[in-house]
Write a protein that holds these residues in place. Sequence first.
Motif, PDB file in Angstrom:
ATOM      1  N   SER A   5     -10.412  -7.380   6.554  1.00 50.51           N
ATOM      2  CA  SER A   5      -9.820  -6.407   7.107  1.00 50.51           C
ATOM      3  C   SER A   5      -9.345  -6.656   8.431  1.00 50.51           C
ATOM      4  N   ASN A  26     -12.901   1.786   6.391  1.00 50.33           N
ATOM      5  CA  ASN A  26     -12.372   0.986   5.432  1.00 50.33           C
ATOM      6  C   ASN A  26     -11.343   0.440   5.393  1.00 50.33           C
ATOM      7  N   MET A  63     -10.768  -2.302  -0.913  1.00 50.78           N
ATOM      8  CA  MET A  63     -11.018  -1.283  -0.442  1.00 50.78           C
ATOM      9  C   MET A  63     -12.051  -3.099   0.216  1.00 50.78           C
ATOM     10  N   THR A  65       0.982  -1.151   0.172  1.00 54.11           N
ATOM     11  CA  THR A  65      -0.097  -0.432   0.173  1.00 54.11           C
ATOM     12  C   THR A  65       0.987   1.125  -0.293  1.00 54.11           C
ATOM     13  N   ALA A 125      -7.473   5.935   2.729  1.00 49.72           N
ATOM     14  CA  ALA A 125      -8.299   5.017   2.770  1.00 49.72           C
ATOM     15  C   ALA A 125      -9.452   5.425   3.318  1.00 49.72           C
ATOM     16  N   PHE A 134      -7.508  -0.624   2.999  1.00 52.64           N
ATOM     17  CA  PHE A 134      -7.486  -0.685   1.691  1.00 52.64           C
ATOM     18  C   PHE A 134      -6.232  -1.780   1.657  1.00 52.64           C
ATOM     19  N   SER A 162     -17.592  -0.040   0.851  1.00 55.48           N
ATOM     20  CA  SER A 162     -17.048  -0.736  -0.107  1.00 55.48           C
ATOM     21  C   SER A 162     -17.834  -1.251  -1.538  1.00 55.48           C
ATOM     22  N   GLY A 198     -10.522   3.884  -4.308  1.00 58.65           N
ATOM     23  CA  GLY A 198     -11.109   4.149  -3.491  1.00 58.65           C
ATOM     24  C   GLY A 198     -10.864   5.315  -2.084  1.00 58.65           C
ATOM     25  N   LEU A 199      -9.441   6.028  -2.727  1.00 57.63           N
ATOM     26  CA  LEU A 199      -8.983   6.738  -2.492  1.00 57.63           C
ATOM     27  C   LEU A 199      -8.814   7.739  -2.040  1.00 57.63           C
TER      28      LEU A 199
END
Length: 282
Positions: free
Chosen positions: A269, A182, A215, A130, A178, A184, A220, A171-172
């Motif tokens: 997650s 959420n 995500m 990431t 993120a 990422f 998401s 989605g960032l």
Amino acid sequence: MTPGDDNDYGEPARTDEGPRYGGTRVRLPEDDPYGQARRGPRGPSRSMVTVVGVVVVLIAAIAFANRGGDDSPSGSSTSTAGGKPNATSTEATGTKPVQSKTGGIPSGFAHTRQGAESAAANFAVALGSTGMFQKNSRHDLVDTVYTTTAAAKLQAAMDQAYSADFLARMGLDADGNAPKGNTFVSRVVPVGTTAQAYSAAGAKVAVWYLGLIGMSGTTSTDPVTSSWKTWTFDLQWTDGDWKIAGDTQQDGPAPVPGDDAAATSDEISKAIEEYGGFTYAR
């Protein structure tokens, strides 16, 4: 670096579908926020038969290894007269892949074929993280794992590839963060490496890997997916370590998808938070 198009930079494909890093279809459980139903029960699958076969072979291998080396002198690591290897022939060499880290990335790889393969695997992990989605950490990563010449050419091109528009499609926000609540996900998990060419000055090493990207979160619309790719690095021995002079990627080889039900976003997650990565060695 998030794997993408087949180019020397390993840049992500700038399409409305995001980088060509995912693509394996997944089935989501009934309680997943996207609401897709799980497939009903069915008979034993090919994957189950394969697993059973692997377990049988593994048990047989363990039984053989635990025989105590009766076929050869105690402590010998050589094959017997009958050509059967002693159990110690498959022991780890004990050679450490690296002795240090630079900017959190393994460094100080051995000046050997094994060292080059270890470097390539660890570089793939770093460039698939990431950190590549945030400018400052991306610049540090590129400066650390590429040669000075290659890094100077890549920085501007990567800044353009990881544009605010591209990040938004992932989605960032514009800084690569993120949304609140959420997680990422962007990970590269090496499965194997091979040195296609090697010399004291340079090496060409291919890394076969499983990639994860997406995500994870209740809001998401881009769930975490997996893909299989091969990342090939042209490495140079410079300043006492292996560095990347250039790299390319291609799809596959991808195995047949199994029958595992997809995890919920909460499970993904939690797994990302709890399970760290490895320092890879050949």
